[in-house]
Design a protein around this motif. Structure first.
Motif, PDB file in Angstrom:
ATOM      1  N   VAL A  53       0.835  -1.244   0.133  1.00 16.68           N
ATOM      2  CA  VAL A  53      -0.102  -0.084  -0.162  1.00 16.68           C
ATOM      3  C   VAL A  53       0.968   1.263   0.182  1.00 16.68           C
ATOM      4  O   VAL A  53       0.481   2.409  -0.784  1.00 16.68           O
ATOM      5  CB  VAL A  53      -0.836  -0.113   1.418  1.00 16.68           C
ATOM      6  N   ALA A  54       1.851   1.249   0.728  1.00 20.08           N
ATOM      7  CA  ALA A  54       2.774   2.668   1.015  1.00 20.08           C
ATOM      8  C   ALA A  54       3.802   2.564  -0.349  1.00 20.08           C
ATOM      9  O   ALA A  54       3.523   3.635  -0.679  1.00 20.08           O
ATOM     10  CB  ALA A  54       3.524   2.182   2.409  1.00 20.08           C
ATOM     11  N   SER A  55       4.049   1.679  -0.873  1.00 25.34           N
ATOM     12  CA  SER A  55       4.815   1.669  -2.139  1.00 25.34           C
ATOM     13  C   SER A  55       3.922   2.430  -3.201  1.00 25.34           C
ATOM     14  O   SER A  55       4.450   2.954  -4.056  1.00 25.34           O
ATOM     15  CB  SER A  55       5.393   0.316  -2.428  1.00 25.34           C
ATOM     16  N   ALA A  56       2.761   1.475  -3.284  1.00 21.05           N
ATOM     17  CA  ALA A  56       1.885   1.922  -4.505  1.00 21.05           C
ATOM     18  C   ALA A  56       1.586   3.446  -4.304  1.00 21.05           C
ATOM     19  O   ALA A  56       1.317   3.989  -5.239  1.00 21.05           O
ATOM     20  CB  ALA A  56       0.696   1.064  -4.532  1.00 21.05           C
ATOM     21  N   GLY A  57       1.282   3.908  -3.159  1.00 21.19           N
ATOM     22  CA  GLY A  57       0.582   5.204  -2.879  1.00 21.19           C
ATOM     23  C   GLY A  57       2.210   6.088  -3.272  1.00 21.19           C
ATOM     24  O   GLY A  57       1.765   7.166  -3.881  1.00 21.19           O
ATOM     25  N   LEU A  58       3.176   5.709  -3.066  1.00 17.86           N
ATOM     26  CA  LEU A  58       4.318   6.533  -3.463  1.00 17.86           C
ATOM     27  C   LEU A  58       4.564   6.581  -4.806  1.00 17.86           C
ATOM     28  O   LEU A  58       5.040   7.772  -5.545  1.00 17.86           O
ATOM     29  CB  LEU A  58       5.630   6.146  -2.553  1.00 17.86           C
ATOM     30  N   ILE A  59       4.273   5.480  -5.675  1.00 15.80           N
ATOM     31  CA  ILE A  59       4.288   5.446  -7.118  1.00 15.80           C
ATOM     32  C   ILE A  59       3.204   6.579  -7.697  1.00 15.80           C
ATOM     33  O   ILE A  59       3.611   7.142  -8.415  1.00 15.80           O
ATOM     34  CB  ILE A  59       4.280   4.079  -7.482  1.00 15.80           C
ATOM     35  N   ILE A  60       2.083   6.489  -7.087  1.00 14.07           N
ATOM     36  CA  ILE A  60       1.173   7.274  -7.606  1.00 14.07           C
ATOM     37  C   ILE A  60       1.584   8.721  -7.387  1.00 14.07           C
ATOM     38  O   ILE A  60       1.285   9.399  -8.417  1.00 14.07           O
ATOM     39  CB  ILE A  60      -0.206   6.954  -6.851  1.00 14.07           C
ATOM     40  N   LEU A  61       2.023   9.109  -6.508  1.00 16.37           N
ATOM     41  CA  LEU A  61       2.362  10.447  -6.112  1.00 16.37           C
ATOM     42  C   LEU A  61       3.510  10.658  -7.176  1.00 16.37           C
ATOM     43  O   LEU A  61       3.769  11.952  -7.698  1.00 16.37           O
ATOM     44  CB  LEU A  61       3.037  10.559  -4.626  1.00 16.37           C
ATOM     45  N   PHE A  93       1.991  16.431 -13.456  1.00 18.52           N
ATOM     46  CA  PHE A  93       1.770  17.852 -13.153  1.00 18.52           C
ATOM     47  C   PHE A  93       2.817  18.893 -13.880  1.00 18.52           C
ATOM     48  O   PHE A  93       2.422  19.881 -14.107  1.00 18.52           O
ATOM     49  CB  PHE A  93       1.720  17.889 -11.584  1.00 18.52           C
ATOM     50  N   ILE A  94       4.032  18.413 -13.632  1.00 22.46           N
ATOM     51  CA  ILE A  94       5.175  19.460 -14.293  1.00 22.46           C
ATOM     52  C   ILE A  94       4.689  19.240 -16.001  1.00 22.46           C
ATOM     53  O   ILE A  94       4.894  20.398 -16.540  1.00 22.46           O
ATOM     54  CB  ILE A  94       6.445  18.694 -14.067  1.00 22.46           C
ATOM     55  N   GLN A  95       4.534  18.178 -16.501  1.00 23.09           N
ATOM     56  CA  GLN A  95       4.490  18.411 -17.826  1.00 23.09           C
ATOM     57  C   GLN A  95       3.231  19.119 -18.434  1.00 23.09           C
ATOM     58  O   GLN A  95       3.007  19.510 -19.626  1.00 23.09           O
ATOM     59  CB  GLN A  95       4.303  16.669 -18.548  1.00 23.09           C
ATOM     60  N   GLN A  96       2.150  19.130 -17.793  1.00 23.81           N
ATOM     61  CA  GLN A  96       0.934  19.885 -18.098  1.00 23.81           C
ATOM     62  C   GLN A  96       1.195  21.423 -18.337  1.00 23.81           C
ATOM     63  O   GLN A  96       0.289  21.911 -18.940  1.00 23.81           O
ATOM     64  CB  GLN A  96      -0.152  19.549 -17.097  1.00 23.81           C
ATOM     65  N   TRP A  97       2.364  21.727 -17.688  1.00 23.99           N
ATOM     66  CA  TRP A  97       2.491  23.470 -17.806  1.00 23.99           C
ATOM     67  C   TRP A  97       3.080  23.497 -19.234  1.00 23.99           C
ATOM     68  O   TRP A  97       3.061  24.630 -19.658  1.00 23.99           O
ATOM     69  CB  TRP A  97       3.423  23.641 -16.727  1.00 23.99           C
ATOM     70  N   TYR A  98       3.714  22.666 -19.940  1.00 25.53           N
ATOM     71  CA  TYR A  98       4.263  22.925 -21.103  1.00 25.53           C
ATOM     72  C   TYR A  98       3.775  22.015 -22.611  1.00 25.53           C
ATOM     73  O   TYR A  98       4.298  22.201 -23.518  1.00 25.53           O
ATOM     74  CB  TYR A  98       5.719  23.115 -21.160  1.00 25.53           C
ATOM     75  N   LEU A  99       3.198  20.840 -22.094  1.00 22.10           N
ATOM     76  CA  LEU A  99       2.953  19.886 -23.172  1.00 22.10           C
ATOM     77  C   LEU A  99       1.201  19.603 -23.249  1.00 22.10           C
ATOM     78  O   LEU A  99       0.664  19.561 -21.912  1.00 22.10           O
ATOM     79  CB  LEU A  99       3.390  18.477 -22.827  1.00 22.10           C
ATOM     80  N   LEU A 111      15.344  10.347  -1.772  1.00 21.51           N
ATOM     81  CA  LEU A 111      14.999  11.796  -2.020  1.00 21.51           C
ATOM     82  C   LEU A 111      15.380  12.314  -3.594  1.00 21.51           C
ATOM     83  O   LEU A 111      14.794  12.922  -4.380  1.00 21.51           O
ATOM     84  CB  LEU A 111      15.481  12.890  -1.117  1.00 21.51           C
ATOM     85  N   ASN A 112      16.720  11.778  -3.608  1.00 26.14           N
ATOM     86  CA  ASN A 112      17.336  12.054  -5.041  1.00 26.14           C
ATOM     87  C   ASN A 112      16.507  11.366  -6.247  1.00 26.14           C
ATOM     88  O   ASN A 112      16.599  11.659  -7.340  1.00 26.14           O
ATOM     89  CB  ASN A 112      18.705  12.015  -5.033  1.00 26.14           C
ATOM     90  N   GLN A 113      16.136  10.198  -5.783  1.00 24.61           N
ATOM     91  CA  GLN A 113      15.652   9.208  -6.712  1.00 24.61           C
ATOM     92  C   GLN A 113      14.251   9.962  -7.078  1.00 24.61           C
ATOM     93  O   GLN A 113      13.845   9.827  -8.229  1.00 24.61           O
ATOM     94  CB  GLN A 113      15.420   7.963  -6.177  1.00 24.61           C
ATOM     95  N   PHE A 114      13.410  10.335  -6.081  1.00 18.37           N
ATOM     96  CA  PHE A 114      12.311  10.600  -6.392  1.00 18.37           C
ATOM     97  C   PHE A 114      12.418  11.884  -7.017  1.00 18.37           C
ATOM     98  O   PHE A 114      11.674  12.206  -8.153  1.00 18.37           O
ATOM     99  CB  PHE A 114      11.347  10.931  -5.245  1.00 18.37           C
ATOM    100  N   VAL A 115      12.835  12.914  -6.486  1.00 15.88           N
ATOM    101  CA  VAL A 115      13.000  14.170  -7.244  1.00 15.88           C
ATOM    102  C   VAL A 115      13.722  14.250  -8.403  1.00 15.88           C
ATOM    103  O   VAL A 115      13.263  14.823  -9.759  1.00 15.88           O
ATOM    104  CB  VAL A 115      13.767  15.413  -6.224  1.00 15.88           C
ATOM    105  N   GLY A 116      14.809  13.698  -8.555  1.00 13.56           N
ATOM    106  CA  GLY A 116      15.595  13.644  -9.750  1.00 13.56           C
ATOM    107  C   GLY A 116      14.996  12.861 -10.906  1.00 13.56           C
ATOM    108  O   GLY A 116      15.016  13.258 -11.994  1.00 13.56           O
ATOM    109  N   SER A 117      14.336  11.775 -10.698  1.00 11.84           N
ATOM    110  CA  SER A 117      13.617  11.051 -11.691  1.00 11.84           C
ATOM    111  C   SER A 117      12.308  11.860 -12.368  1.00 11.84           C
ATOM    112  O   SER A 117      12.249  11.680 -13.339  1.00 11.84           O
ATOM    113  CB  SER A 117      13.088   9.592 -11.320  1.00 11.84           C
ATOM    114  N   VAL A 118      11.687  12.378 -11.322  1.00 13.05           N
ATOM    115  CA  VAL A 118      10.467  13.504 -11.770  1.00 13.05           C
ATOM    116  C   VAL A 118      11.072  14.370 -12.784  1.00 13.05           C
ATOM    117  O   VAL A 118      10.398  14.703 -13.942  1.00 13.05           O
ATOM    118  CB  VAL A 118       9.764  13.963 -10.648  1.00 13.05           C
ATOM    119  N   LEU A 119      12.046  15.072 -12.424  1.00 16.62           N
ATOM    120  CA  LEU A 119      12.680  16.079 -13.293  1.00 16.62           C
ATOM    121  C   LEU A 119      12.961  15.512 -14.616  1.00 16.62           C
ATOM    122  O   LEU A 119      13.114  15.987 -15.570  1.00 16.62           O
ATOM    123  CB  LEU A 119      13.520  16.732 -12.631  1.00 16.62           C
ATOM    124  N   ALA A 120      13.868  14.598 -14.644  1.00 17.18           N
ATOM    125  CA  ALA A 120      14.455  13.579 -15.871  1.00 17.18           C
ATOM    126  C   ALA A 120      13.576  13.289 -16.490  1.00 17.18           C
ATOM    127  O   ALA A 120      13.306  13.639 -17.982  1.00 17.18           O
ATOM    128  CB  ALA A 120      15.257  12.449 -15.560  1.00 17.18           C
TER     129      ALA A 120
END
Length: 571
Positions: A39-47, A54-60, A121-130
């Motif tokens: 449950v916790a892992s799936a919730g984090l993947i959904i986030l 959310f980021i891509q909707q600003w320019y795509l 934290l680097n995995q989450f934020v870095g991969s989101v940005l990449a």
């Protein structure tokens, strides 16, 4: 027994849980923890997924639709993404940039699957940005890392035995992959074949439960459909098998080239600073993205374009080359993200290219989507050295059992070509070796990792005063019911000495007593850790403590470990 746990009030439910989980058995307790971790892992993947969208909707206008951007914007986007990743990495510390599946494999070896918070934290934020900025990386690497971190955190928080934390780590990985692809069976097989590299029922059942939970949560959130909805019913017949064999050979060669050049870049780029590496990866991605926009991003854009059916084979080959270069450069230079998504994309484009060439030169009427699936299966199997996981993945992604025989032909041919003729191995293993990260477990250690020392420790002991070391007259009268006799000394530091009678007292002769100094070891340790402390002397034992080193809760002797290795049981 007159030790710490002799008082019934201290026999807490948590202690009983820890002692039970130290044994390599399937239990409802580990299954419940696996479900909670799922449950916790799936919730984090959904986030994680929601953050990218959310980021891509600003320019795509649509997610991953990089063709809507002009060439200059496509060139600039990866550079902006790389700068933002580097800015966050500076805040958390550059040394915490190791992420993804290879890092998780390394942590399973050196830390029983416990993942540091800053790396997560680097995995989450870095991969989101990449992923949001068009780098050719996948989501499953972050899913593995984030799932492992989430579930292992639960085990660490409860201070469970290390063997139980390893199992929870595997459960989190399965839940993360299942939540990302909605492929619960493929997630289980991937964990057992690639991550754990063994099939044990006491691990398999909780991993399966976590995978189911992850799939159910994301299915409820995003719907039951896969993201690969465009695959039609398989029309491959026996007459197509020679072409499938040729495709497998080509995919095996391509997998060898992919693995080789990726590891070469990892090896030779390590001398450069992370800033230079990321910016160079961004420049290559931006330049190729400006020319071939469909090669940007994850697997969806490239696969959807390739199976359109009206694309000339020369353009497909150009897309394949661009995707290969972008993926090798991004992953080789350390951009956070996964490898499986790009592998599926490259395999699909390779399969479609082969089908387009066959249609063009041999006037065949080959269905493009069939060979996209075949390419995905063959390339994934050859690059990861995971044939079963690749087979199950394409079956679940296509929802077609008819694909099994054709996919097996391509997978076996690609794997044989890659491994037999080019000595190719799993790209994950090659990455670990080239980076100098430990991941292998010797056979004895691998066996001993499955059981916690707490599960077979001897709890029937009596603590004696130091005076018993000098006064042995009534030694035998002290011990009852096969109690272990242990002398506790508090000065200059806490220490425990095991007293073992070798010869009983005769007439006026005092008994002969063997004294063995016990080595302190945390109750969370596995038999492998105890064995490492005792293997040189092959004698003696360790005492397990909870919290402070003077809080002894049990004793484990080397003879118990030896009995476990020989007979499969310790008591």
């Amino acid at each position: 027994m007159t030790d710490y746990y002799a008082n019934p009030s201290t026999m807490t439910l948590l202690y009983s849980l820890k002692k039970h989980l130290a044994l390599p058995k399937t239990s409802w307790q580990i299954c419940l923890l696996a479900a909670i971790g799922g449950v916790a892992s799936a919730g984090l993947i959904i986030l994680f997924t929601a953050s990218i969208d959310f980021i891509q909707q600003w320019y795509l206008p649509q997610k991953e639709d990089y063709t809507s951007l002009d060439a200059v914007s496509r060139f600039d986007l990866p550079i902006i993404g790389a700068l933002l990743i580097l800015l966050f990495a500076k805040l958390t510390g550059y040394k915490y940039l190791r992420t993804g599946i290879p890092f998780v494999l390394h942590r399973l070896k050196v830390a029983h699957g416990v993942i540091p918070l800053r790396n997560t934290l680097n995995q989450f934020v870095g991969s989101v940005l990449a992923l949001a900025s068009g780098f050719s990386v996948g989501r499953e690497g972050p899913a593995v890392h984030l799932g492992a971190a989430c579930s292992s955190f639960i085990g660490s928080f409860l201070k469970l035995p290390h063997n139980a934390i390893r199992t929870l780590c595997a459960c989190g990985i399965a839940a993360g992959i299942s939540a990302s692809f909605n492929t619960p069976l493929a997630a289980v097989i991937f964990v057992m074949e690639v991550i754990m590299r063994e099939y044990k029922v006491h691990v398999f059942i909780p991993v399966m439960i976590a995978s189911i939970v992850g799939s159910l949560i994301t299915s409820h959130t995003y719907g039951p459909a896969h993201k690969f909805e465009y695959f039609n019913k398989i029309t491959i017949v026996v007459g197509d098998y020679p072409l499938l064999i040729m495709l497998g050979i080509l995919l095996g060669i391509l997998a060898f080239a992919f693995n080789r050049y990726l590891t070469l870049i990892i090896k030779h780029s390590s001398q450069f600073h992370i800033i230079s590496r990321f910016l160079f990866a961004a420049l290559i991605t931006g330049a190729l993205g400006a020319a071939v926009p469909h090669a940007m991003g994850t697997d969806l854009t490239a696969i959807a374009f390739a199976i359109d059916g009206n694309v000339h084979y020369q353009l497909l080959l150009g897309l394949l080359l661009a995707k290969l270069i972008m993926t090798i450069v991004a992953l080789g230079l350390g951009v956070p993200g996964g490898i499986i998504g790009p592998i599926l994309s490259i395999g699909a484009i390779g399969g479609v290219s082969a089908a387009a060439i066959a249609n063009h030169f041999f006037l065949q009427d080959t269905l493009i989507t069939d060979y996209a699936l075949m390419g995905m299966a063959g390339f994934m199997a050859a690059t990861l050295n995971a044939p079963l996981a690749a087979l199950i993945a394409v079956v679940e992604l296509s929802n077609q059992l008819e694909i099994i025989i054709p996919a097996m032909i391509v997978i076996t041919t690609a794997s044989l070509t890659s491994g037999q003729f080019f000595n190719n191995r799993s790209i994950l293993v090659m990455q670990l070796e080239i980076q100098g990260l430990i991941y292998r477990h010797p056979p004895i250690e691998k066996s001993l990792l499955r059981i916690g020392a707490m599960g077979i420790m001897q709890e029937n002991f009596r603590l004696l005063d130091p005076e018993h070391l000098s006064n042995n007259t009534n030694f035998l009268n002290v011990s009852t019911n096969n109690e272990l006799l242990i002398v506790k000394e508090s000065s200059p530091s806490p220490s425990f000495t095991l007293l073992q009678p070798i010869q009983a007292a005769l007439n006026d002769t005092p008994p002969i007593i063997k004294q063995q100094k016990l080595i302190p070891l945390s109750y969370q340790a596995t038999l492998a850790e105890a064995y490492a402390l005792l293997k040189d002397t092959r004698d003696g034992g360790v005492y397990l403590y909870d919290g402070a080193e003077d809080n002894i809760i049990g004793v484990l002797m080397f003879v118990q470990i030896r009995r476990y290795l020989i007979e499969g049981k310790a008591n």
